[in-house]
Design a protein around this motif. Sequence first.
Motif, PDB file in Angstrom:
ATOM      1  N   PRO A  68       0.376   4.815  -6.129  1.00 54.52           N
ATOM      2  CA  PRO A  68      -0.461   4.044  -5.216  1.00 54.52           C
ATOM      3  C   PRO A  68      -1.925   4.465  -5.300  1.00 54.52           C
ATOM      4  O   PRO A  68      -2.228   5.608  -5.651  1.00 54.52           O
ATOM      5  CB  PRO A  68       0.134   4.329  -3.837  1.00 54.52           C
ATOM      6  CG  PRO A  68       0.979   5.529  -3.996  1.00 54.52           C
ATOM      7  CD  PRO A  68       1.333   5.668  -5.436  1.00 54.52           C
ATOM      8  N   GLN A  69      -2.793   3.538  -4.985  1.00 51.23           N
ATOM      9  CA  GLN A  69      -4.233   3.760  -5.085  1.00 51.23           C
ATOM     10  C   GLN A  69      -4.882   3.805  -3.704  1.00 51.23           C
ATOM     11  O   GLN A  69      -4.551   2.995  -2.836  1.00 51.23           O
ATOM     12  CB  GLN A  69      -4.882   2.636  -5.898  1.00 51.23           C
ATOM     13  CG  GLN A  69      -4.300   2.462  -7.296  1.00 51.23           C
ATOM     14  CD  GLN A  69      -4.518   3.670  -8.165  1.00 51.23           C
ATOM     15  OE1 GLN A  69      -5.643   4.148  -8.296  1.00 51.23           O
ATOM     16  NE2 GLN A  69      -3.457   4.186  -8.757  1.00 51.23           N
TER      17      GLN A  69
ATOM     18  N   SER B  84      -6.922   5.077   4.989  1.00 50.48           N
ATOM     19  CA  SER B  84      -7.044   4.948   3.530  1.00 50.48           C
ATOM     20  C   SER B  84      -8.498   5.156   3.126  1.00 50.48           C
ATOM     21  O   SER B  84      -9.401   5.109   3.959  1.00 50.48           O
ATOM     22  CB  SER B  84      -6.537   3.580   3.057  1.00 50.48           C
ATOM     23  OG  SER B  84      -7.434   2.551   3.407  1.00 50.48           O
TER      24      SER B  84
ATOM     25  N   THR C 158      -6.546  -1.143   2.494  1.00 53.02           N
ATOM     26  CA  THR C 158      -5.183  -1.086   1.980  1.00 53.02           C
ATOM     27  C   THR C 158      -4.415  -0.075   2.812  1.00 53.02           C
ATOM     28  O   THR C 158      -4.956   0.519   3.754  1.00 53.02           O
ATOM     29  CB  THR C 158      -5.150  -0.739   0.464  1.00 53.02           C
ATOM     30  OG1 THR C 158      -3.819  -0.947  -0.035  1.00 53.02           O
ATOM     31  CG2 THR C 158      -5.596   0.681   0.188  1.00 53.02           C
TER      32      THR C 158
ATOM     33  N   CYS D 218      -0.308   2.326   2.730  1.00 54.72           N
ATOM     34  CA  CYS D 218       0.903   2.619   1.956  1.00 54.72           C
ATOM     35  C   CYS D 218       1.836   1.405   1.928  1.00 54.72           C
ATOM     36  O   CYS D 218       2.353   1.073   0.859  1.00 54.72           O
ATOM     37  CB  CYS D 218       1.599   3.859   2.505  1.00 54.72           C
ATOM     38  SG  CYS D 218       0.638   5.376   2.240  1.00 54.72           S
TER      39      CYS D 218
ATOM     40  N   GLN E 233       0.373  -1.004  -0.524  1.00 56.67           N
ATOM     41  CA  GLN E 233       0.559  -0.495  -1.880  1.00 56.67           C
ATOM     42  C   GLN E 233       2.000  -0.676  -2.344  1.00 56.67           C
ATOM     43  O   GLN E 233       2.256  -0.958  -3.513  1.00 56.67           O
ATOM     44  CB  GLN E 233       0.141   0.971  -1.965  1.00 56.67           C
ATOM     45  CG  GLN E 233      -1.368   1.183  -1.872  1.00 56.67           C
ATOM     46  CD  GLN E 233      -2.087   0.573  -3.057  1.00 56.67           C
ATOM     47  OE1 GLN E 233      -1.823   0.924  -4.209  1.00 56.67           O
ATOM     48  NE2 GLN E 233      -2.998  -0.340  -2.788  1.00 56.67           N
TER      49      GLN E 233
ATOM     50  N   LYS F 120       2.259  -4.143  -3.526  1.00 57.65           N
ATOM     51  CA  LYS F 120       1.658  -4.245  -4.865  1.00 57.65           C
ATOM     52  C   LYS F 120       2.606  -3.670  -5.927  1.00 57.65           C
ATOM     53  O   LYS F 120       2.738  -4.236  -7.018  1.00 57.65           O
ATOM     54  CB  LYS F 120       0.321  -3.516  -4.903  1.00 57.65           C
ATOM     55  CG  LYS F 120      -0.789  -4.220  -4.113  1.00 57.65           C
ATOM     56  CD  LYS F 120      -2.083  -3.438  -4.196  1.00 57.65           C
ATOM     57  CE  LYS F 120      -3.187  -3.988  -3.327  1.00 57.65           C
ATOM     58  NZ  LYS F 120      -3.248  -5.369  -3.046  1.00 57.65           N
TER      59      LYS F 120
END
Length: 85
Positions: free
Chosen positions: A9-10, A66, A71, A73, A76, A79
């Motif tokens: 994750p980002q 974040s 965004t 978790c 993400q 995604k």
Amino acid sequence: MEKTFEYNPQLVCSRLFKITIDGDIVKKLEVVGGCQGNLRGISKLVEGMKIDDVIARLEGIECRGSRTGITSCPDQLAKALKSIK
């Protein structure tokens, strides 16, 4: 047939998602890092759900914790699931 994927994750506290799917069903989700109580709860809630249902529920959720605030978790995770579909 079950398949396991890893996703990094980002811009969030979590460092790794290990996602096991069987067809279009999330069988297991393990999260490394992040808010463990909340993420273990999310993991239990999404297990047994269809991938598209998880995406529809979690996509776009924001977290002020974040790095960008746009965004989270859960977002993400959505995604990650989109990337393995």
